[in-house]
Scaffold this motif. Structure first.
Motif: not given
Length: 61
Positions: A6-29
């Motif tokens: 697990v590289l990072e955790r993001f709350p699902a209830g955030g106003p942007r939904g999964s976007w922060p997690a998707e952006e972080f994953a893209q940066a790691q890729r």
């Protein structure tokens, strides 16, 4: 066992939904890691993970 890191955790209830997690994953890729986003229903969080290995390792704790 389903090994993952697990590289990072993001709350699902955030106003942007999964976007922060998707952006972080893209940066790691871009760095060469095969990162992906999964939902952890038990904790209501999006996890950015890298699959593989023999044991579950959580480096974001």
């Amino acid at each position: 066992m389903n090994g993952r890191t697990v590289l990072e955790r993001f709350p699902a209830g955030g106003p942007r939904g999964s976007w922060p997690a998707e952006e972080f994953a893209q940066a790691q890729r871009r760095k060469g890691l095969p990162a992906e986003v999964v939902m952890d229903l038990a904790t209501d969080t999006f996890l950015v993970i890298v699959r593989g290995g023999d044991a579950i390792t959580d480096i974001a704790a």
